[in-house]
Design a protein around this motif. Structure first.
Motif, short mmCIF file in Angstrom:
data_model
loop_
_atom_site.label_atom_id
_atom_site.label_comp_id
_atom_site.label_asym_id
_atom_site.label_seq_id
_atom_site.Cartn_x
_atom_site.Cartn_y
_atom_site.Cartn_z
N LEU A 143 1.74 5.24 -2.22
CA LEU A 143 1.98 4.36 -1.07
C LEU A 143 1.24 3.03 -1.23
CD1 LEU A 143 3.06 3.91 1.82
CD2 LEU A 143 0.94 4.92 2.67
N LYS A 144 -0.02 3.16 -1.69
CA LYS A 144 -0.82 1.95 -1.88
C LYS A 144 -0.15 1.02 -2.89
CE LYS A 144 -5.59 0.77 -2.77
NZ LYS A 144 -6.89 1.27 -3.25
N GLN A 145 0.31 1.65 -3.99
CA GLN A 145 0.96 0.89 -5.06
C GLN A 145 2.22 0.19 -4.52
OE1 GLN A 145 -0.60 0.76 -7.90
NE2 GLN A 145 0.89 -0.72 -8.71
N THR A 146 3.06 0.95 -3.81
CA THR A 146 4.30 0.38 -3.26
C THR A 146 3.99 -0.77 -2.32
OG1 THR A 146 5.05 2.67 -3.18
CG2 THR A 146 6.51 1.03 -2.20
N ALA A 147 2.97 -0.56 -1.46
CA ALA A 147 2.61 -1.60 -0.50
C ALA A 147 2.17 -2.87 -1.22
CB ALA A 147 1.51 -1.10 0.43
N MET A 148 1.32 -2.69 -2.27
CA MET A 148 0.84 -3.87 -3.01
C MET A 148 2.02 -4.63 -3.63
SD MET A 148 -2.77 -2.56 -4.60
CE MET A 148 -2.42 -3.10 -6.21
N GLU A 149 2.93 -3.87 -4.24
CA GLU A 149 4.07 -4.51 -4.91
C GLU A 149 4.95 -5.26 -3.89
OE1 GLU A 149 5.99 -1.44 -7.15
OE2 GLU A 149 4.33 -1.39 -8.61
N ARG A 150 5.21 -4.57 -2.75
CA ARG A 150 6.09 -5.18 -1.74
C ARG A 150 5.48 -6.48 -1.18
NH1 ARG A 150 10.54 -6.90 -0.42
NH2 ARG A 150 10.89 -7.23 1.80
N ILE A 151 4.17 -6.40 -0.91
CA ILE A 151 3.52 -7.59 -0.31
C ILE A 151 3.45 -8.74 -1.33
CG2 ILE A 151 1.33 -8.45 0.65
CD1 ILE A 151 1.13 -5.71 2.10
N ASN A 152 3.19 -8.38 -2.60
CA ASN A 152 3.20 -9.44 -3.64
C ASN A 152 4.57 -10.09 -3.75
OD1 ASN A 152 0.57 -9.49 -4.33
ND2 ASN A 152 0.75 -8.00 -6.01
N GLU A 153 5.60 -9.21 -3.67
CA GLU A 153 6.97 -9.72 -3.72
C GLU A 153 7.21 -10.74 -2.59
OE1 GLU A 153 9.50 -6.03 -5.00
OE2 GLU A 153 10.38 -6.94 -3.17
N ILE B 141 4.23 5.03 7.32
CA ILE B 141 3.83 3.74 6.73
C ILE B 141 4.79 3.35 5.60
CG2 ILE B 141 1.99 2.48 5.52
CD1 ILE B 141 -0.04 4.11 7.07
N LYS B 142 5.19 4.37 4.81
CA LYS B 142 6.11 4.11 3.69
C LYS B 142 7.40 3.46 4.21
CE LYS B 142 7.70 6.48 -0.41
NZ LYS B 142 7.85 7.79 -1.06
N ALA B 143 7.89 3.98 5.32
CA ALA B 143 9.12 3.42 5.91
C ALA B 143 8.88 1.99 6.38
CB ALA B 143 9.57 4.30 7.07
N GLU B 144 7.74 1.78 6.99
CA GLU B 144 7.41 0.42 7.45
C GLU B 144 7.38 -0.56 6.27
OE1 GLU B 144 4.31 1.80 10.90
OE2 GLU B 144 3.74 0.08 9.65
N ILE B 145 6.71 -0.12 5.19
CA ILE B 145 6.55 -1.00 4.01
C ILE B 145 7.92 -1.42 3.47
CG2 ILE B 145 5.72 -1.08 1.60
CD1 ILE B 145 3.36 -1.10 3.44
N ALA B 146 8.83 -0.47 3.43
CA ALA B 146 10.15 -0.78 2.86
C ALA B 146 10.87 -1.87 3.66
CB ALA B 146 10.99 0.49 2.82
N ASN B 147 10.53 -1.97 4.93
CA ASN B 147 11.23 -2.97 5.76
C ASN B 147 10.41 -4.24 6.03
OD1 ASN B 147 13.59 -1.51 6.16
ND2 ASN B 147 12.53 -0.17 7.62
N LEU B 148 9.30 -4.38 5.34
CA LEU B 148 8.44 -5.56 5.63
C LEU B 148 9.17 -6.86 5.36
CD1 LEU B 148 4.85 -4.74 4.34
CD2 LEU B 148 5.74 -4.67 6.66
N GLN B 149 8.94 -7.85 6.20
CA GLN B 149 9.48 -9.20 5.99
C GLN B 149 8.37 -10.22 6.26
OE1 GLN B 149 12.35 -9.70 4.79
NE2 GLN B 149 13.34 -7.71 5.14
N ALA B 150 8.43 -11.34 5.55
CA ALA B 150 7.46 -12.42 5.85
C ALA B 150 8.19 -13.75 5.69
CB ALA B 150 6.28 -12.35 4.90
N LYS B 151 8.02 -14.62 6.65
CA LYS B 151 8.70 -15.93 6.60
C LYS B 151 7.99 -16.90 5.69
CE LYS B 151 10.53 -16.07 11.31
NZ LYS B 151 9.41 -15.40 11.98
N ASN B 152 6.67 -16.70 5.55
CA ASN B 152 5.91 -17.62 4.70
C ASN B 152 4.67 -16.92 4.15
OD1 ASN B 152 4.04 -17.51 6.85
ND2 ASN B 152 5.18 -19.15 7.90
#
Ligand code: DAH
Length: 341
Positions: free
Chosen positions: A65-75, A11-22
């Motif tokens: 992991l939870k913290q990283t995911a929250m930060e990445r998604i907020n970003e 999951i950590k690897a997935e989070i690092a590569n997350l992308q969102a168009k909108n």
């Protein structure tokens, strides 16, 4: 146990590569990983079976992991929001904000008010040219050939054509209307007029007038007086009184000048009315039969009344503008004051 750690790393690897168009895509990712049924939340269930001596280490990994995911998604959410507003900011067709709103010119406000009042009394609008000929401004209005108003001091002549002048009053529109219409005639004629005067606080080489003309069978001075009283009370308030003083104009007989009770002191006497209690606002009278005749209307059948007033004069009384020049200087500090008028 080993599979839980593997899952965390995956999951950590997935989070690092997350992308969102909108923003919607970013929100979908939040739901996927962090909502109650999300993948990271699900790790907590597996956490229960972790042996006690490893709980601390694994717990920290899950929290991290939870913290990283929250930060990445907020970003991703912030990035999407910025992109959306940046898209708006480069819309070159958009009006720049804030847009300063203009105001109506005080003379336009007063003109509209005068025209409105007379429209309610059945008068319709008529206009005529500012560059006129001698006939419409003077001769048809019964000015004698040697009348002083024709003098160079007063009238602007077009040098090459002594017959072509700038109209010095809106009475010329009376002639324009009468020559093309038979009674009943009921018109109100606003417009700009020109006089060869030195410009000062009290005089200008151009100003504005409103002319009124009513021609029909059996029109009397009483009708004139009643209409003018109604006008004065609509314009200056229901307690306004009027007074008519005998006067002279070439185009009316009898002629009068009308005063209204002072708009400031209501007749007691103050500096505006110079202690008189009255303010002069217009000239009026019964249309001279010679004027009707000159303009093709039979004076044995018809009678009429006419009146003329200066718009600047009325605006001065309403707003106490001390210097006439302010009306034509276009100073926004002056014009802005009429925003709610
Ligand atoms: N034309 C006159 C002026 O410029 C004003 C006026 C007086 C108009 C009496 C009229 C009238 O129609 O009856 O001073």
């Amino acid at each position: 146990m080993a599979s839980l750690i593997e899952k965390i790393q995956q999951i950590k690897a997935e989070i690092a590569n997350l992308q969102a168009k909108n923003a919607e895509e970013a929100e979908a990712l939040r739901i996927k990983y962090l909502s109650k049924k999300g993948e990271i939340t699900a790790l907590m269930n597996d956490f229960r079976s972790v042996p006690a001596e490893l709980k601390k280490e694994v717990g920290m990994k899950i929290n991290e992991l939870k913290q990283t995911a929250m930060e990445r998604i907020n970003e991703l959410k912030q990035g999407a929001a910025q992109q959306e507003s940046a898209g708006e900011a480069v819309d070159l067709t958009r009006t720049p904000y804030p847009t300063p709103l203009g105001t109506r010119h005080p003379l336009t406000i007063v003109k509209n008010e005068i025209v409105d009042i007379f429209s309610r009394l059945g008068f319709t609008l008529a206009e005529g040219p500012e560059v006129e000929d001698d006939w419409h401004v003077y001769s048809s209005m019964n000015f004698a050939d040697d009348h002083p108003a024709r003098d160079m001091q007063d009238t602007f002549f077009v040098e090459a054509h002594p017959d072509i002048i700038l109209r010095s009053h809106t009475s010329s529109v009376q002639a324009r209307v009468m020559e093309r219409t038979q009674p009943p005639i009921r018109v109100i004629c606003p417009g700009r007029v020109y006089r060869n005067e030195a410009i000062s606080a009290r005089a200008h080489c151009f100003f504005h007038q409103v002319e009124g003309l009513y021609v029909d069978k059996n029109v009397s001075f009483t009708d004139l007086k009643q209409v003018l009283l109604l006008f004065a009370q609509e314009m200056f308030g229901p307690d306004t009184k009027i007074r008519l003083r005998p006067s002279y104009f070439p185009f009316t007989e009898p002629s009068a000048e009308m005063d209204v009770s002072c708009t400031i002191c209501k007749g007691k006497g103050c500096s505006l009315c110079k202690g008189e209690g009255w303010l002069e606002i217009l000239g009026c009278g019964m249309v001279d039969p010679a004027v009707l005749k000159a303009n093709g209307i039979d004076p044995d059948i018809y009678t009429g009344y006419a009146f003329g007033m200066g718009i600047e004069r009325i605006a001065n009384l309403k707003y106490q503008v001390k210097d006439l020049r302010m009306f034509s200087e276009n100073d926004v500090r002056f014009l802005d004051q009429f925003v709610n008028a």
